[in-house]
Design a protein around this motif. Structure first.
Motif, PDB file in Angstrom:
ATOM      1  N   LEU A  93      -8.186  24.352   1.383  1.00  0.00           N
ATOM      2  CA  LEU A  93      -7.520  22.947   2.014  1.00  0.00           C
ATOM      3  C   LEU A  93      -5.528  23.056   1.665  1.00  0.00           C
ATOM      4  N   LEU A  94      -4.924  23.086   2.652  1.00  0.00           N
ATOM      5  CA  LEU A  94      -3.307  22.838   2.165  1.00  0.00           C
ATOM      6  C   LEU A  94      -3.218  21.331   2.728  1.00  0.00           C
ATOM      7  N   GLU A  95      -2.858  20.473   2.728  1.00  0.00           N
ATOM      8  CA  GLU A  95      -2.476  19.227   2.444  1.00  0.00           C
ATOM      9  C   GLU A  95      -3.580  18.938   3.961  1.00  0.00           C
ATOM     10  N   GLY A  96      -4.507  19.101   3.790  1.00  0.00           N
ATOM     11  CA  GLY A  96      -5.737  18.956   4.583  1.00  0.00           C
ATOM     12  C   GLY A  96      -6.078  19.442   5.553  1.00  0.00           C
ATOM     13  N   SER A  97      -5.411  20.293   5.450  1.00  0.00           N
ATOM     14  CA  SER A  97      -5.678  21.724   6.486  1.00  0.00           C
ATOM     15  C   SER A  97      -6.740  22.792   6.199  1.00  0.00           C
ATOM     16  N   ILE A  98      -7.361  23.256   6.558  1.00  0.00           N
ATOM     17  CA  ILE A  98      -7.994  24.791   6.680  1.00  0.00           C
ATOM     18  C   ILE A  98      -6.840  25.833   6.539  1.00  0.00           C
ATOM     19  N   ALA A  99      -6.242  26.529   5.103  1.00  0.00           N
ATOM     20  CA  ALA A  99      -5.406  27.325   4.850  1.00  0.00           C
ATOM     21  C   ALA A  99      -6.240  29.273   4.477  1.00  0.00           C
TER      22      ALA A  99
ATOM     23  N   VAL B 192       1.292  -1.551  -0.122  1.00  0.00           N
ATOM     24  CA  VAL B 192      -0.335  -0.221  -0.497  1.00  0.00           C
ATOM     25  C   VAL B 192       1.257   1.281  -0.373  1.00  0.00           C
ATOM     26  N   VAL B 193       0.572   2.158  -0.821  1.00  0.00           N
ATOM     27  CA  VAL B 193       1.052   3.564  -0.495  1.00  0.00           C
ATOM     28  C   VAL B 193       0.393   5.212  -0.529  1.00  0.00           C
ATOM     29  N   ASN B 194       1.048   5.159   0.939  1.00  0.00           N
ATOM     30  CA  ASN B 194       0.524   5.612   2.030  1.00  0.00           C
ATOM     31  C   ASN B 194      -0.270   7.315   0.764  1.00  0.00           C
ATOM     32  N   SER B 195      -0.861   7.193  -0.620  1.00  0.00           N
ATOM     33  CA  SER B 195      -1.139   8.438  -1.183  1.00  0.00           C
ATOM     34  C   SER B 195      -2.857   9.108  -0.396  1.00  0.00           C
ATOM     35  N   LYS B 196      -2.618  10.265   0.754  1.00  0.00           N
ATOM     36  CA  LYS B 196      -3.801  10.899   1.086  1.00  0.00           C
ATOM     37  C   LYS B 196      -4.895  11.972   0.142  1.00  0.00           C
ATOM     38  N   PHE B 197      -4.215  11.626  -0.907  1.00  0.00           N
ATOM     39  CA  PHE B 197      -4.856  12.989  -1.321  1.00  0.00           C
ATOM     40  C   PHE B 197      -5.334  11.546  -3.352  1.00  0.00           C
ATOM     41  N   ILE B 198      -5.906  12.403  -3.990  1.00  0.00           N
ATOM     42  CA  ILE B 198      -5.973  11.891  -5.591  1.00  0.00           C
ATOM     43  C   ILE B 198      -4.130  13.040  -6.355  1.00  0.00           C
ATOM     44  N   THR B 199      -4.521  13.808  -5.927  1.00  0.00           N
ATOM     45  CA  THR B 199      -3.404  14.381  -6.557  1.00  0.00           C
ATOM     46  C   THR B 199      -1.396  13.592  -6.381  1.00  0.00           C
TER      47      THR B 199
ATOM     48  N   SER C 122      -0.055  19.344  -2.247  1.00  0.00           N
ATOM     49  CA  SER C 122      -2.550  19.211  -2.530  1.00  0.00           C
ATOM     50  C   SER C 122      -3.215  20.160  -1.985  1.00  0.00           C
ATOM     51  N   GLY C 123      -3.872  20.123  -3.097  1.00  0.00           N
ATOM     52  CA  GLY C 123      -5.064  21.183  -1.749  1.00  0.00           C
ATOM     53  C   GLY C 123      -6.018  20.878  -2.893  1.00  0.00           C
ATOM     54  N   GLN C 124      -6.713  21.500  -1.814  1.00  0.00           N
ATOM     55  CA  GLN C 124      -8.453  21.214  -2.669  1.00  0.00           C
ATOM     56  C   GLN C 124      -9.448  22.508  -1.743  1.00  0.00           C
ATOM     57  N   ILE C 125     -10.567  22.901  -2.684  1.00  0.00           N
ATOM     58  CA  ILE C 125     -10.877  24.156  -2.595  1.00  0.00           C
ATOM     59  C   ILE C 125     -13.129  23.103  -1.895  1.00  0.00           C
TER      60      ILE C 125
ATOM     61  N   VAL D 146     -18.272  16.971  -4.181  1.00  0.00           N
ATOM     62  CA  VAL D 146     -17.444  18.236  -2.742  1.00  0.00           C
ATOM     63  C   VAL D 146     -16.734  19.011  -2.961  1.00  0.00           C
ATOM     64  N   TYR D 147     -15.326  19.079  -3.808  1.00  0.00           N
ATOM     65  CA  TYR D 147     -14.185  19.662  -4.360  1.00  0.00           C
ATOM     66  C   TYR D 147     -14.298  20.430  -5.354  1.00  0.00           C
ATOM     67  N   HIS D 148     -14.879  21.709  -5.277  1.00  0.00           N
ATOM     68  CA  HIS D 148     -14.363  22.321  -7.026  1.00  0.00           C
ATOM     69  C   HIS D 148     -13.546  22.448  -7.141  1.00  0.00           C
ATOM     70  N   TYR D 149     -12.336  22.387  -6.610  1.00  0.00           N
ATOM     71  CA  TYR D 149     -10.750  22.085  -7.729  1.00  0.00           C
ATOM     72  C   TYR D 149     -10.063  21.300  -6.698  1.00  0.00           C
ATOM     73  N   LEU D 150      -9.688  19.964  -7.186  1.00  0.00           N
ATOM     74  CA  LEU D 150      -8.468  19.729  -6.243  1.00  0.00           C
ATOM     75  C   LEU D 150      -6.825  19.831  -7.206  1.00  0.00           C
ATOM     76  N   ILE D 151      -6.027  20.431  -6.685  1.00  0.00           N
ATOM     77  CA  ILE D 151      -4.753  21.299  -7.290  1.00  0.00           C
ATOM     78  C   ILE D 151      -3.557  20.607  -5.929  1.00  0.00           C
ATOM     79  N   ALA D 152      -2.718  20.395  -7.737  1.00  0.00           N
ATOM     80  CA  ALA D 152      -1.171  19.931  -7.578  1.00  0.00           C
ATOM     81  C   ALA D 152      -0.279  21.117  -7.705  1.00  0.00           C
ATOM     82  N   VAL D 153       0.068  21.219  -6.876  1.00  0.00           N
ATOM     83  CA  VAL D 153       1.650  22.104  -7.397  1.00  0.00           C
ATOM     84  C   VAL D 153       3.135  21.039  -7.329  1.00  0.00           C
ATOM     85  N   GLU D 154       4.199  20.932  -8.617  1.00  0.00           N
ATOM     86  CA  GLU D 154       5.210  20.556  -8.210  1.00  0.00           C
ATOM     87  C   GLU D 154       6.384  21.024  -8.761  1.00  0.00           C
TER      88      GLU D 154
END
Length: 595
Positions: free
Chosen positions: A518-524, A455-462, A493-496, A587-595
């Motif tokens: 949300l940034l890495e699951g915390s409200i930012a 199992v890879v511990n991926s917590k977000f779709i991104t 990973s971000g979520q709106i 649930v989420y308007h946007y999922l955001i990935a920054v690399e």
């Protein structure tokens, strides 16, 4: 109630527990720490418990207690959803082990089984946290042990009463143990679910009506309608549409029908001395189920809360298929003559193996397995949890061989993931849970699988999408997982999303309808519109290596809106490449990935 529980009472306890938990799931869901629309503890625990009791309810007569406990644990193990469901399954697994060889269950037996449940539950969590379901379970088990040390022959009813008293106290204290609970003004949702289980079980044993909603001291109620809505809407008292079959011998259908007339409205009760189909609108489905148990075993349980904007059932279509107990025809269309056939159908379905439980994309791929020798299969394949049409396509194009539908507010069960692993056309498997609340269920499926799984511990779709960049089907699962973990760790990973209630979190005032970033699951960021929330969140996600910003737009966002936002970001952040893709997630308007 006698000092000892017999097999029938043992079964009644857990069926009542499941019914009460399901009836209270929305109140438990509302105890979400974050004010975002993803509270699912009640749903996850309810579906886990439904899976646990399905074989008990389907048995023509009560199973011997060791066998019933074994079925209970196995059903929970496979049906476990979310972290709360996995912990519950371990409690039930330990409970089962503690009852080995018991023809009846006394207070000392119950206390011993609870202690074993606590032991396995704590072991199932890598870093146990107090102020959660673990604490509430432990306090109840400790109270039981202390009580039987003084009086090992005490009544089981008295023991359960005592355990619940200590459980309520432990639950009310959870905000003092976890700051996040205190800030949100709630008690722990998993602990609330455990209380609902024991409240329902005890009431079933006593033949009492269940109290709904769950009476939890200190619980903040976020489910009340506004005053204006309450004044404009007609009271909806009997709002639980309850349906089920009774299988038994010598059932007095007329007496049964007369009694149910006092318990609700819109009754449709048809059947004969061996099988009866019930449909009723009631304020108290738990009381109906407890009464029905006096006539035989229950099958094909379904409870709809007709108040809900969306129809939610005890067994959704997917769960009904997985539980092998669905009856296709609605009650109004089911003639009495067809009841025997329906009875036979339910019994036959209940005996189906788990290999027929799940289908979907993984099942279609699995059909290839018998035709291909294992040595000719790819060395490794990926099972990924995905939550939208666009995300499904992205994962498929990147080489994911089996998709499991799920995500926030709709966590898949361990059985769903296990079936995908078993049907995967590969010798080994890597699992991408893509949600922090699915990792424990993925680990449980891994432990049940017959092929090597990591199992890879991926917590977000991104993170899951980034991980697929490092996947090699000709490398072993362990090697792939290490490379994929590394790729996942690089992406930010971000979520709106939006707030579902007024709240205060980390000093921020949040109002219902606010846009939350949300940034890495915390409200930012807390903002009034989606675009502004994205613009404020992104700079917090940048580092010296940032070169790419990816926006995955959800089901509530149009393509034109997403493209316009992408153009605005390209103008504001000209040094970065901008990609806009359909995610299709709820649930989420946007999922955001920054690399």
């Amino acid at each position: 109630m006698s000092k000892l529980l017999n097999a029938g009472e043992f079964t009644a306890f857990f069926i009542g527990a499941s019914a009460n938990l399901t009836a209270n799931k929305e109140q438990i869901n509302a105890l979400n720490v974050f004010p975002v629309p993803d509270g699912d503890t009640g749903t996850n625990m309810g579906l886990t418990m439904s899976s646990a009791v399905k074989d008990l309810a389907a048995a023509p007569e009560p199973l011997a207690i060791p066998k019933a406990a074994e079925k209970l644990a196995h059903g929970a193990l496979l049906g476990a959803r979310g972290n709360s469901g996995v912990i519950l399954s371990q409690i039930l697994r330990g409970f089962s082990q503690g009852l080995e060889g018991c023809a009846q269950v006394g207070a000392a037996d119950f206390a011993r089984a609870m202690q074993k449940g606590v032991e396995l539950a704590y072991k199932s969590v890598m870093r146990p946290v107090e102020g959660t379901i673990l604490t509430v379970t432990r306090k109840m088990a400790d109270a039981a042990n202390d009580a039987v040390a003084v009086d090992s022959a005490m009544d089981v009813e008295n023991l359960l009463d005592l355990m619940l008293q200590h459980g309520h106290q432990a639950l009310a204290n959870t905000p003092n143990q976890l700051l996040a609970l205190k800030q949100a003004g709630v008690v722990d949702s998993g602990g609330s679910g455990l209380i609902a289980i024991f409240e329902g079980g005890l009431r079933a044993l006593r033949g009492e009506k269940f109290e709904m909603p769950l009476p939890v001291e200190g619980k903040a109620d976020f489910t009340k309608q506004s005053a204006a809505a309450s004044q404009s809407e007609k009271p909806f008292i009997n709002h639980y549409c309850t349906e089920f079959f009774i299988h038994g011998q010598g059932i007095d259908v007329e007496a049964y029908r007369r009694h149910l007339q006092k318990m609700g409205e819109s009754q449709v009760i048809v059947g004969n001395a061996t099988v009866v189909k019930t449909h009723i609108h009631t304020a108290d489905p738990g009381a109906v189920l407890s009464y029905a148990l006096q006539f035989g075993s229950l099958h094909d349980l379904k409870i709809d809360n007709m108040k809900d904007q969306h129809r939610e059932t005890l067994l959704t279509e997917d769960e009904a298929a997985a539980n092998n107990g669905a009856v296709d025809a609605p009650i109004e269309d089911l003639p009495v003559d067809d009841l025997a056939a329906a009875d036979n159908k339910g019994a036959a379905l209940a005996d189906d193996t788990l290999d027929n439980a799940m289908a979907g994309a993984a099942g279609a791929l699995g059909e290839l397995l018998p035709e291909m020798p294992a040595a000719e299969l790819p060395l490794c394949g990926v099972v990924a949890v995905s939550s939208g049409s666009g995300l499904d396509q992205i994962f498929s194009e990147m080489g994911v061989a089996a998709l499991v539908s799920g995500g926030q507010s709709m966590n898949p069960s361990a059985e769903d993931i296990l079936q995908a692993i078993n049907n995967l056309p590969a010798q080994q498997a890597v699992i991408l849970p893509n949600n922090g609340n699915i990792i424990m269920a993925a680990n449980q499926a891994r432990d049940l699988a017959e092929k090597p799984v990591v199992v890879v511990n991926s917590k977000f779709i991104t993170q899951g999408i980034a991980a697929m960049m490092n996947f090699d089907p000709e490398s072993a699962a362990e090697e792939n997982a290490a490379a994929m973990e590394e790729a996942a760790s690089i992406v930010h990973s971000g979520q709106i999303t939006y707030a579902v209630r007024d709240s205060q979190f980390d000093g921020q005032e949040i109002h219902e309808g606010d846009i939350l970033a949300l940034l890495e699951g915390s409200i930012a960021v807390v903002e009034q519109n989606v675009e502004q929330a994205v613009l404020e969140l992104l700079p917090q996600m940048f580092d010296d290596d940032t070169s790419l910003i990816t926006l995955l737009y959800g089901e509530g966002v149009s393509e034109d809106e997403a493209v316009l936002l992408g153009e605005e970001l390209a103008e504001k952040f000209p040094d970065y490449e901008i990609e806009v893709q359909l995610g299709g997630q709820a649930v989420y308007h946007y999922l955001i990935a920054v690399e």
